[in-house]
Design a protein around this motif. Sequence first.
Motif, PDB file in Angstrom:
ATOM      1  N   ILE A  28       2.091  -0.255  -3.785  1.00 44.41           N
ATOM      2  CA  ILE A  28       1.378  -1.156  -4.705  1.00 44.41           C
ATOM      3  C   ILE A  28       0.888  -2.391  -3.948  1.00 44.41           C
ATOM      4  O   ILE A  28      -0.262  -2.816  -4.101  1.00 44.41           O
ATOM      5  CB  ILE A  28       2.295  -1.529  -5.892  1.00 44.41           C
ATOM      6  N   HIS A  29       1.762  -2.960  -3.121  1.00 39.47           N
ATOM      7  CA  HIS A  29       1.354  -4.117  -2.320  1.00 39.47           C
ATOM      8  C   HIS A  29       0.193  -3.750  -1.390  1.00 39.47           C
ATOM      9  O   HIS A  29      -0.748  -4.527  -1.220  1.00 39.47           O
ATOM     10  CB  HIS A  29       2.541  -4.652  -1.510  1.00 39.47           C
ATOM     11  N   SER A  30       0.252  -2.563  -0.789  1.00 37.98           N
ATOM     12  CA  SER A  30      -0.818  -2.108   0.117  1.00 37.98           C
ATOM     13  C   SER A  30      -2.136  -1.960  -0.630  1.00 37.98           C
ATOM     14  O   SER A  30      -3.194  -2.345  -0.127  1.00 37.98           O
ATOM     15  CB  SER A  30      -0.454  -0.761   0.759  1.00 37.98           C
ATOM     16  N   PHE A  31      -2.065  -1.380  -1.836  1.00 41.52           N
ATOM     17  CA  PHE A  31      -3.285  -1.190  -2.633  1.00 41.52           C
ATOM     18  C   PHE A  31      -3.977  -2.522  -2.871  1.00 41.52           C
ATOM     19  O   PHE A  31      -5.189  -2.665  -2.667  1.00 41.52           O
ATOM     20  CB  PHE A  31      -2.953  -0.513  -3.966  1.00 41.52           C
ATOM     21  N   PHE A  32      -3.211  -3.516  -3.323  1.00 41.96           N
ATOM     22  CA  PHE A  32      -3.810  -4.812  -3.632  1.00 41.96           C
ATOM     23  C   PHE A  32      -4.303  -5.527  -2.371  1.00 41.96           C
ATOM     24  O   PHE A  32      -5.369  -6.149  -2.375  1.00 41.96           O
ATOM     25  CB  PHE A  32      -2.817  -5.687  -4.399  1.00 41.96           C
ATOM     26  N   LYS A  33      -3.540  -5.418  -1.296  1.00 37.82           N
ATOM     27  CA  LYS A  33      -3.950  -6.058  -0.034  1.00 37.82           C
ATOM     28  C   LYS A  33      -5.261  -5.456   0.461  1.00 37.82           C
ATOM     29  O   LYS A  33      -6.201  -6.164   0.833  1.00 37.82           O
ATOM     30  CB  LYS A  33      -2.851  -5.894   1.017  1.00 37.82           C
ATOM     31  N   SER A  35      -7.469  -4.070  -1.275  1.00 37.81           N
ATOM     32  CA  SER A  35      -8.548  -4.335  -2.235  1.00 37.81           C
ATOM     33  C   SER A  35      -8.947  -5.811  -2.269  1.00 37.81           C
ATOM     34  O   SER A  35      -9.778  -6.214  -3.092  1.00 37.81           O
ATOM     35  CB  SER A  35      -8.124  -3.888  -3.647  1.00 37.81           C
ATOM     36  N   GLY A  36      -8.324  -6.630  -1.398  1.00 40.37           N
ATOM     37  CA  GLY A  36      -8.716  -8.028  -1.282  1.00 40.37           C
ATOM     38  C   GLY A  36      -8.054  -8.972  -2.269  1.00 40.37           C
ATOM     39  O   GLY A  36      -8.542 -10.079  -2.509  1.00 40.37           O
ATOM     40  N   PHE A  94      -9.016 -17.947  -6.568  1.00 38.40           N
ATOM     41  CA  PHE A  94      -8.981 -16.841  -5.599  1.00 38.40           C
ATOM     42  C   PHE A  94      -9.726 -15.573  -6.020  1.00 38.40           C
ATOM     43  O   PHE A  94      -9.672 -14.578  -5.312  1.00 38.40           O
ATOM     44  CB  PHE A  94      -7.527 -16.458  -5.295  1.00 38.40           C
ATOM     45  N   THR A  95     -10.354 -15.548  -7.149  1.00 40.35           N
ATOM     46  CA  THR A  95     -11.121 -14.395  -7.653  1.00 40.35           C
ATOM     47  C   THR A  95     -10.246 -13.202  -8.029  1.00 40.35           C
ATOM     48  O   THR A  95     -10.278 -12.752  -9.164  1.00 40.35           O
ATOM     49  CB  THR A  95     -12.208 -13.933  -6.645  1.00 40.35           C
ATOM     50  N   GLU A 122       1.182  -7.231 -12.222  1.00 39.06           N
ATOM     51  CA  GLU A 122       0.132  -7.860 -13.019  1.00 39.06           C
ATOM     52  C   GLU A 122      -1.008  -8.317 -12.119  1.00 39.06           C
ATOM     53  O   GLU A 122      -0.770  -8.782 -11.004  1.00 39.06           O
ATOM     54  CB  GLU A 122       0.702  -9.045 -13.797  1.00 39.06           C
ATOM     55  N   ALA A 123      -2.221  -8.179 -12.610  1.00 43.56           N
ATOM     56  CA  ALA A 123      -3.408  -8.569 -11.834  1.00 43.56           C
ATOM     57  C   ALA A 123      -4.382  -9.309 -12.731  1.00 43.56           C
ATOM     58  O   ALA A 123      -4.441  -9.076 -13.938  1.00 43.56           O
ATOM     59  CB  ALA A 123      -4.078  -7.329 -11.245  1.00 43.56           C
ATOM     60  N   GLU A 124      -5.143 -10.204 -12.128  1.00 44.01           N
ATOM     61  CA  GLU A 124      -6.181 -10.951 -12.834  1.00 44.01           C
ATOM     62  C   GLU A 124      -7.420 -10.974 -11.938  1.00 44.01           C
ATOM     63  O   GLU A 124      -7.321 -11.256 -10.741  1.00 44.01           O
ATOM     64  CB  GLU A 124      -5.702 -12.372 -13.131  1.00 44.01           C
ATOM     65  N   ILE A 125      -8.579 -10.654 -12.524  1.00 47.65           N
ATOM     66  CA  ILE A 125      -9.797 -10.488 -11.735  1.00 47.65           C
ATOM     67  C   ILE A 125     -10.927 -11.306 -12.349  1.00 47.65           C
ATOM     68  O   ILE A 125     -11.264 -11.137 -13.531  1.00 47.65           O
ATOM     69  CB  ILE A 125     -10.216  -8.997 -11.681  1.00 47.65           C
TER      70      ILE A 125
END
Length: 339
Positions: A28-33, A35-36, A94-95, A122-125
């Motif tokens: 999960i950490h790799s996916f987000f990293k 993906s920026g 941070f977008t 959790e993510a915010e975009i």
Amino acid sequence: MRQYPHLRCRTNVLSSILRVRSEATAAIHSFFKDSGFVHIHTPIITSNDCEGAGELFQVEPSSKIKLPEENFFNVPAFLTVSGQLHLEVMSGAFTQVFTFGPTFRAENSQTRRHLAEFYMVEAEISFVKSLQDLMQVMEELFKATTVTVLSNCPEDVELCHKFIAPGQKDRLEHMLKNNFLIISYTEAVEILKQASQNFTFTPEWGIDLQTEHEKYLLKHCGNIPVFIINYPLALKPFYMRDNEDGPQHTVAAVDLLVPGVGELFGGSLREERYHVLEQRLARLGLKEAYQWYLDLRQFGSVPHGGFGMGFERYLQCILGVENIKDVIPFPRFTHSCLL
């Protein structure tokens, strides 16, 4: 075995599950990293109730300081139910941001899907204008993480699929190779109304979907994960974006249902329009408490949205584990806090 948390990790099954848990965390950490996204450590102690459900653990010092009526932090403080509102603050800088940590619900529930302490991704975009954009990230997160886990933990996953949940391997492959489906809440209610089976809770427009409804909808959709979108405004928290769709009055909310678990993800577009949000908070009597939230809209705002995924439910989904208490090393639930 749950009565012996200091010993049960030595069993084949739990040690396999915990190795998968470790690998899934890294994936999960790799996916987000990749993906920026920027990883934010959101606070565990907070003064806000994000969900508005009131199922909070209040934090107090064990020895009262000075007078009993004084708060340690000068305001009532609670264990967090979600990092979402703190992520919204950060998404203005941070977008793309995410957090992955413990959350807490003081819910008197003994179901196989609930814990008092559990982990949330959790993510915010920022600059998200449609639920479609959000759902794409949710589906990619689920599939990318699962493919990595299957690749890096084949023996541990196989043990679970062979001895705990025969047939889960095929079900999981079925989920991975198909595009997730999308139906509206209104369509979901119509499907349930036309169902041949009798439900304990009669499906009606305006009521929350129950576990039995989720099971039926997944079966109806061929056991492919399904996004339910555009829920009634009255069912959802104040921060979800108003669709302004006339008499039905829905918000741009989305839940992802998966076989064996039910709701896995929940998300929405956030209400970025100052005047709409101000009016809603005023109606709910929350304007003063959430003035800082209005400030986010007043001092430079963009369309944005986000989601949360229950990490233990994700592990249940991919491994076929029946009870959520068996995918976490030290489960905390009503009447149980061992070790």
